[in-house]
Design a protein around this motif. Sequence first.
Motif, mmCIF file in Angstrom:
data_model
loop_
_atom_site.group_PDB
_atom_site.id
_atom_site.type_symbol
_atom_site.label_atom_id
_atom_site.label_comp_id
_atom_site.label_asym_id
_atom_site.label_seq_id
_atom_site.Cartn_x
_atom_site.Cartn_y
_atom_site.Cartn_z
ATOM 1 N N GLU A 1 2.710 -21.280 41.615
ATOM 2 C CA GLU A 1 3.865 -21.844 42.309
ATOM 3 C C GLU A 1 5.131 -21.040 42.017
ATOM 4 O O GLU A 1 5.916 -20.760 42.922
ATOM 5 N N SER B 1 -5.837 -19.492 44.680
ATOM 6 C CA SER B 1 -5.071 -20.730 44.807
ATOM 7 C C SER B 1 -4.438 -20.915 46.182
ATOM 8 O O SER B 1 -4.401 -22.022 46.708
ATOM 9 N N VAL B 2 -3.916 -19.834 46.750
ATOM 10 C CA VAL B 2 -3.128 -19.922 47.976
ATOM 11 C C VAL B 2 -3.930 -19.534 49.212
ATOM 12 O O VAL B 2 -3.681 -20.031 50.302
ATOM 13 N N SER C 1 -6.685 -24.526 51.498
ATOM 14 C CA SER C 1 -5.879 -23.383 51.070
ATOM 15 C C SER C 1 -4.682 -23.189 51.982
ATOM 16 O O SER C 1 -3.586 -22.891 51.528
ATOM 17 N N TYR D 1 1.420 -13.176 51.317
ATOM 18 C CA TYR D 1 2.232 -14.385 51.181
ATOM 19 C C TYR D 1 3.712 -14.042 51.345
ATOM 20 O O TYR D 1 4.446 -14.753 52.032
ATOM 21 N N LEU E 1 3.620 -24.445 49.636
ATOM 22 C CA LEU E 1 4.318 -23.476 48.806
ATOM 23 C C LEU E 1 5.423 -22.781 49.583
ATOM 24 O O LEU E 1 6.469 -22.476 49.049
ATOM 25 N N SER F 1 5.883 -15.729 54.170
ATOM 26 C CA SER F 1 6.946 -16.644 53.743
ATOM 27 C C SER F 1 8.315 -16.177 54.197
ATOM 28 O O SER F 1 9.212 -16.986 54.402
ATOM 29 N N SER G 1 -2.178 -25.816 51.176
ATOM 30 C CA SER G 1 -1.487 -25.454 49.936
ATOM 31 C C SER G 1 -0.457 -24.378 50.191
ATOM 32 O O SER G 1 0.656 -24.437 49.675
ATOM 33 N N MET G 2 -0.816 -23.380 50.996
ATOM 34 C CA MET G 2 0.110 -22.291 51.283
ATOM 35 C C MET G 2 1.319 -22.817 52.037
ATOM 36 O O MET G 2 2.448 -22.444 51.744
ATOM 37 N N ALA H 1 4.919 -17.693 43.780
ATOM 38 C CA ALA H 1 5.185 -17.854 45.214
ATOM 39 C C ALA H 1 6.683 -17.912 45.472
ATOM 40 O O ALA H 1 7.186 -17.265 46.406
#
Length: 148
Positions: free
Chosen positions: A91, A126-127, A8, A134, A15, A138, A11-12, A94
């Motif tokens: 996606e 998912s993330v 995870s 997030y 993204l 980010s 994946s994050m 994000a």
Amino acid sequence: MISPVTGSIISMVWLIALPFGQASPRSTVFLTVPREEARRVAELLAGELDRRWSVPELASDVHLSPSQLRRVFTETFGKAPIAYLTMMRVERMAHLLKVYDSPVSVIAASVGWSDPDFAARQFRRSVGVSPSEYRRISRKTPLATYPE
């Protein structure tokens, strides 16, 4: 072996690092040579993320039975059509969370999830973090720049 938590986080990181529309490791790995029907379904899903899709509807659009579509699509992309749609929505969500200040509920609706709680659950699954977390993370990480 990579743990689910590590997966995870990886994946994050992907993204966060990649702008929307750029290839990600999960969205470009083909398990077999893509069949035209699978490619067409992927294009349909990408073209209208906010639409409420069903496998029978997608199968009809490419002249396959729902079970044939699931098999062909999974052989090509490694996941079922609706799981692929979820991945694409996450996606896109994000990217929007990173770039815009719109409320999570508005961003969720723009990618096809009318229920913001459901969207948040799908995003977290998912993330690995909530949409608001997030966004916070980010924005601390600068957007990737690429030399010309």
